[in-house]
Design an enzyme around this catalytic site. Structure first.
Site, short mmCIF file in Angstrom:
data_model
loop_
_atom_site.label_atom_id
_atom_site.label_comp_id
_atom_site.label_asym_id
_atom_site.label_seq_id
_atom_site.Cartn_x
_atom_site.Cartn_y
_atom_site.Cartn_z
N GLU A 90 10.46 88.97 13.03
CA GLU A 90 10.06 87.84 13.85
C GLU A 90 8.68 87.31 13.44
OE1 GLU A 90 12.04 86.80 16.36
OE2 GLU A 90 10.80 85.96 17.97
N ASP A 91 7.77 88.22 13.18
CA ASP A 91 6.36 87.83 13.05
C ASP A 91 5.77 87.94 11.66
OD1 ASP A 91 6.46 87.43 15.76
OD2 ASP A 91 5.62 89.38 16.27
#
Ligand code: MN
Length: 511
Positions: A90-91
């Site tokens: 996600e990051d």
């Protein structure tokens, strides 16, 4: 945001020591497992390099803390690795595929599950949002229960560090934690996590009450500690006199949020909260539990209505123990909880206890949800787990459709229905609103006049489908249930309550 976090020449965040996680583990970890976890840590640390949390700390401190929580509850190496990697796709620049290649399909599935869960958005009415969350949690559980456990650990650490966020965000997250995550932890029997989530959420949702309860608790603890120690000493002596072996004995005070709930019922008078102090007694076998109970009752008079046998009648989440409340020395009242070591681990860690006891064997976790019925029917379980995975692949993004599919095969003999406030009611297949009404309360059953399923009016003999929200309409004018209900009620508890109410009516008539 301030300075960039410093890394040593290996690119590792120097403040974190992976050995801390190994030490925290409830299960001893082999050197192969340690290596696997260390690799995941290095991978995650590199991927998150340069990222900071709102608190200003290196991002990896969060992933590290999540893995540590998972270690504390005794999870396996894949889960710990997934805990370390859970925010990577996600990051960061690193992808899910890379994780799969490096750490295998298990870890990939887990990280994928977490990533999907994190995409839950607030939309629609509050109630709808709540149910949607619950449903997604169930879906995730069906795929692999470990996803939900990682999610709980993730939320727990976010709650522990909530101070760094702005006020409005704190409140929203705390509310969601109280209403959804604590409920799920409870459902999974992980009372350690459930209790801490509730206390943390309480602190942000009702700060003044929290401070008040904390003060009450601390005063009470101060005056109670010495007494508790005396009592435990006496109990040890008493029980060994009766030839009962004690593996462990300790005292605990009630968690703050639970204490607050009780205090509200008793005008904030802590002296009326009889289980403020509970003594936990761990004995080797089930038979010792009953003997210990007898031995205690022989010396201290029990309070009426407070003896609970959760060994023969476990709580729905699988919790087992004997509870009693007695007038102890000096007439002071306290609760005693008696259990075996296995019951104790399961009481604290619920479904996670499964990983403490067995190395392998996912699938067995279902026995925690359905301790009576489905225990022992493993081949079938494995079949439906793989069936679910098939569906998930086919349906992919459309959760609604997936949930529909789920209704058909999942829980062949069990359905879950929801009350309008999101409580989950477990029912047999083909159960009707009458069964649902009696499952909530016999008064609701007796006064039922109609029902809504997912907002639409349905007859009382309607067959409830898995995942529906059922609302029971009641009328005071209806004093007794209709005898015809016996023809379609499915649960024995509904049937027996209908019969009882009809007998009452006969008695009333012939008076
Ligand atoms: Mn996270």
């Amino acid at each position: 945001m301030g300075q960039t976090p410093k890394h040593n020449e290996n690119g590792m965040t120097p403040t974190l020591d992976i050995n801390e996680i190994f030490k925290a583990s409830r299960r001893p970890l082999s050197s192969e497992e340690r290596k696997f976890i260390t690799d995941a840590f290095t991978f995650a640390d590199e991927a998150h390099r340069g990222q900071l949390r709102k608190s200003g700390e290196p991002y990896i401190t969060h992933s590290f803390a999540v893995a540590r929580i998972l270690a504390e509850i005794g999870m396996d190496k894949e889960t710990l690795a997934a805990g370390l990697l859970h925010d990577v796709p996600e990051d960061t620049e690193r992808t899910l595929d890379e994780i799969g290649k490096r750490f295998g399909p298990d870890v990939q599935v887990l990280v994928d599950g977490i990533t999907k869960l994190s995409k839950i958005r607030l939309r629609g009415s509050h109630e709808k949002y709540f149910l949607e969350n619950l449903r997604k949690m169930f879906l995730a559980m069906a795929a692999d229960i470990r996803v939900v456990i990682i999610k709980l650990a993730d939320r727990l650490h976010n709650m522990r560090t909530l101070d760094a966020l702005p006020k409005e965000k704190q409140e929203r997250i705390a509310r969601e934690t109280m209403e959804i995550f604590a409920q799920i932890a409870n459902r999974l029997g992980i009372s350690e996590i459930k209790g801490e989530l509730e206390d943390l959420a309480f602190k942000y949702l009702e700060p003044e009450q929290y401070a008040e309860v904390l003060e009450i608790e601390q005063t009470r603890v101060k005056e109670g500690t010495k007494y508790l120690e005396e009592v435990m000493k006496t109990l040890r002596k008493d029980l060994s006199q009766d030839g009962i072996k004690i593996l462990d004995i300790d005292g605990r005070t009630k968690r703050l949020y639970r204490l607050y709930q009780k205090l509200k019922k008793h005008d904030m008078d802590v002296r009326r909260v009889y289980d403020f102090i509970a003594i936990r007694l761990i004995v080797p076998e089930i038979v010792d539990c009953y003997e210990a109970l007898g031995s205690i009752h022989k010396r201290y008079r029990p309070l009426v209505g407070r003896i609970k046998d959760y060994i023969s009648l476990p709580k729905p989440n699988g919790y087992q123990s004997l509870h009693t409340t007695v007038f102890g020395p000096e007439g002071r009242i306290f609760e005693v909880q008696i259990r075996t070591p296995k019951m104790h681990t399961e009481a604290e860690y619920g479904i996670a206890a499964h990983w403490v006891y067995t190395e392998r064997g996912r699938g067995d976790w279902r026995t925690f949800f359905f301790p009576k019925k489905d225990a022992g029917s493993k081949p079938k379980e494995v079949a439906w787990v793989s069936q679910l995975k098939e569906w998930q692949k086919e349906v992919g993004k459309d959760n609604q459709e997936f949930w529909q599919g789920l209704k058909i095969e999942f829980f062949k003999n069990h359905i879950f229905a929801f009350t309008p406030i999101g409580d989950i009611i477990e029912l047999p297949e083909d159960a009707t609103p009458v069964d649902f009404a009696y499952a909530i309360h016999s008064e609701i059953g007796n006064h039922a006049v109609g029902a809504r399923a997912d907002g639409k009016m349905v007859p009382l003999d309607y067959k409830i489908k898995n995942g529906q929200v059922i609302e029971i309409l009641v009328a005071k004018e209806r004093e007794y249930p209709n005898g015809d209900w016996l023809q379609f009620a499915r649960t024995s508890s509904a049937k027996s309550r209908i019969r009882r109410a009809m007998r009452d009516r006969e008695a009333e008539r012939t008076k």
